[in-house]
Design a protein around this motif. Structure first.
Motif, short mmCIF file in Angstrom:
data_model
loop_
_atom_site.label_atom_id
_atom_site.label_comp_id
_atom_site.label_asym_id
_atom_site.label_seq_id
_atom_site.Cartn_x
_atom_site.Cartn_y
_atom_site.Cartn_z
N THR A 1 40.25 82.32 16.78
CA THR A 1 40.46 80.93 17.19
C THR A 1 41.84 80.40 16.87
OG1 THR A 1 39.47 80.15 15.12
CG2 THR A 1 38.01 80.37 17.04
N SER A 2 42.42 80.84 15.74
CA SER A 2 43.76 80.36 15.41
C SER A 2 44.50 81.36 14.54
CB SER A 2 43.70 79.00 14.70
OG SER A 2 43.11 79.11 13.42
N VAL A 3 45.82 81.31 14.63
CA VAL A 3 46.69 82.18 13.86
C VAL A 3 47.82 81.34 13.30
CG1 VAL A 3 48.27 84.14 13.96
CG2 VAL A 3 46.17 84.18 15.31
N MET A 4 48.08 81.52 12.02
CA MET A 4 49.22 80.86 11.40
C MET A 4 50.19 81.94 10.94
SD MET A 4 47.46 77.77 9.19
CE MET A 4 49.04 76.94 9.01
N LEU A 5 51.45 81.79 11.26
CA LEU A 5 52.44 82.78 10.85
C LEU A 5 53.79 82.10 10.66
CD1 LEU A 5 53.44 85.04 13.88
CD2 LEU A 5 52.09 82.98 14.12
N PRO A 6 54.57 82.58 9.70
CA PRO A 6 55.84 81.92 9.40
C PRO A 6 56.81 81.91 10.59
CG PRO A 6 55.23 83.42 7.64
CD PRO A 6 54.28 83.68 8.77
N GLN A 7 56.68 82.89 11.48
CA GLN A 7 57.65 83.01 12.57
C GLN A 7 57.19 82.33 13.86
OE1 GLN A 7 55.64 85.38 11.39
NE2 GLN A 7 56.71 87.22 10.77
N ALA A 8 56.24 81.40 13.77
CA ALA A 8 55.67 80.79 14.98
C ALA A 8 56.72 80.18 15.89
CB ALA A 8 54.64 79.73 14.58
N SER A 9 57.78 79.63 15.32
CA SER A 9 58.81 79.00 16.15
C SER A 9 59.51 80.01 17.04
CB SER A 9 59.83 78.28 15.26
OG SER A 9 60.48 79.21 14.40
N SER A 10 59.43 81.30 16.70
CA SER A 10 60.07 82.33 17.52
C SER A 10 59.41 82.47 18.89
CB SER A 10 60.00 83.69 16.81
OG SER A 10 60.78 83.67 15.63
N LEU A 11 58.22 81.91 19.04
CA LEU A 11 57.47 82.07 20.29
C LEU A 11 57.68 80.92 21.26
CD1 LEU A 11 54.10 83.23 18.69
CD2 LEU A 11 55.86 84.68 19.71
N ASP B 1 63.35 91.76 23.68
CA ASP B 1 64.44 91.98 22.73
C ASP B 1 64.12 91.26 21.43
OD1 ASP B 1 66.84 91.94 21.27
OD2 ASP B 1 68.04 92.01 23.10
N PRO B 2 64.03 91.99 20.30
CA PRO B 2 63.64 91.36 19.04
C PRO B 2 64.60 90.29 18.55
CG PRO B 2 64.36 93.63 18.69
CD PRO B 2 64.22 93.44 20.17
N SER B 3 65.83 90.29 19.05
CA SER B 3 66.76 89.24 18.64
C SER B 3 66.31 87.87 19.14
CB SER B 3 68.17 89.55 19.17
OG SER B 3 68.20 89.50 20.59
N ALA B 4 65.44 87.87 20.17
CA ALA B 4 64.93 86.62 20.72
C ALA B 4 63.77 86.07 19.90
CB ALA B 4 64.49 86.81 22.17
N THR B 5 63.17 86.91 19.04
CA THR B 5 62.00 86.50 18.26
C THR B 5 62.16 86.96 16.81
OG1 THR B 5 60.84 88.53 18.92
CG2 THR B 5 60.45 86.56 20.24
N PRO B 6 63.03 86.32 16.06
CA PRO B 6 63.28 86.75 14.68
C PRO B 6 61.99 86.88 13.87
CG PRO B 6 64.83 85.05 15.33
CD PRO B 6 63.81 85.13 16.42
N GLY B 7 61.86 88.04 13.22
CA GLY B 7 60.68 88.28 12.38
C GLY B 7 59.48 88.81 13.12
N LEU B 8 59.60 88.96 14.43
CA LEU B 8 58.47 89.42 15.24
C LEU B 8 58.95 90.44 16.27
CD1 LEU B 8 56.66 86.07 16.13
CD2 LEU B 8 55.76 87.84 14.61
N GLN B 9 58.03 91.33 16.67
CA GLN B 9 58.23 92.15 17.86
C GLN B 9 57.23 91.64 18.89
OE1 GLN B 9 60.22 95.34 19.08
NE2 GLN B 9 59.55 93.82 20.55
N CYS B 10 57.73 91.06 19.96
CA CYS B 10 56.86 90.57 21.03
C CYS B 10 56.94 91.53 22.20
CB CYS B 10 57.27 89.17 21.46
SG CYS B 10 57.00 87.94 20.18
#
Length: 218
Positions: free
Chosen positions: A162-172, A126-135
């Motif tokens: 090796t690494s990914v930086m994204l503004p929505q990381a806290s959503s994970l 459910d995208p409401s659980a991960t704002p800014g992302l579709q997981c």
């Protein structure tokens, strides 16, 4: 339950331009293929060693199935999706639900490539659980047709993510991800993908893809 990272989705308004930008940066990018008609999406992929990849995705027709993708694209191009790998998507979906993480019904879909029909099963979170992302949780049924030696060889020497930086990381933070298996670190920051490779380089693809690319010599 531990779910390794399978791939990241870079959502773009112009799939051909985005693919060309990755090619100009020295990546082998697979030809454009369309998902099932109900999905209304198409992609090009950057396949990597270590069983991960980058999916560059665009919308080719508005359908109910891509409503969330369209909403995310309206916010701008960039890393908009994270897929977690499962060997049994039905079991994984049930376990996530038991953890209180809402999951949509499992979908089965495919896309035709020059090597044959790729088949997948996914369960979107459910995208409401991960704002800014579709997981989503993804199960590959035809992995041998996706990870091919010729598609994992890149002119810029990149080998693995090796690494990914994204503004929505806290959503994970709520998800039981296992990043150790492929050595992928996810952190908060502007959209940036870092790869191990044969020589250091930097590519700014923000104007077309919403991301920066870094290849670190290893």
């Amino acid at each position: 339950m531990r779910l390794p990272i399978d791939h990241f989705v870079i959502l773009v308004p112009d799939l051909e331009a985005a693919g060309a930008a990755f090619e100009a940066a020295g990546f082998h990018v697979t030809p454009q293929t369309r998902h099932s008609a109900a999905m209304g999406t198409a992609n090009r992929c950057v396949m990597l060693q270590g069983s991960s990849y980058i999916e560059i995705m665009g919308i080719v027709a508005e359908t109910p199935a891509n409503a969330t993708w369209r909403r995310l694209l309206a916010e701008g191009a960039g890393i908009r999706g994270v897929a977690l790998r499962s060997i049994d998507v039905d079991v994984s979906a049930s376990k996530l639900a038991a953890l209180g993480i809402a999951v949509e019904p499992v979908r089965h879909f495919s896309r035709m490539t020059e090597y044959g029909v790729l088949r997948f099963s996914i369960a979107r979170i459910d995208p409401s659980a991960t704002p800014g992302l579709q997981c989503l949780v993804c199960q590959h049924h035809t992995a041998d047709l996706l990870w091919r030696s010729e598609t994992m060889t890149h002119a810029n020497g990149a080998r693995s993510l090796t690494s990914v930086m994204l503004p929505q990381a806290s959503s994970l933070s709520a998800f039981p991800m296992d990043e150790s298996g492929h050595g992928i670190a996810v952190a908060a920051g502007a959209g940036k993908l870092s790869f191990s490779g044969s020589h250091a380089q930097h590519h700014d693809l923000r104007s077309v893809c919403g991301v920066e690319i870094e290849v670190v010599a290893t």
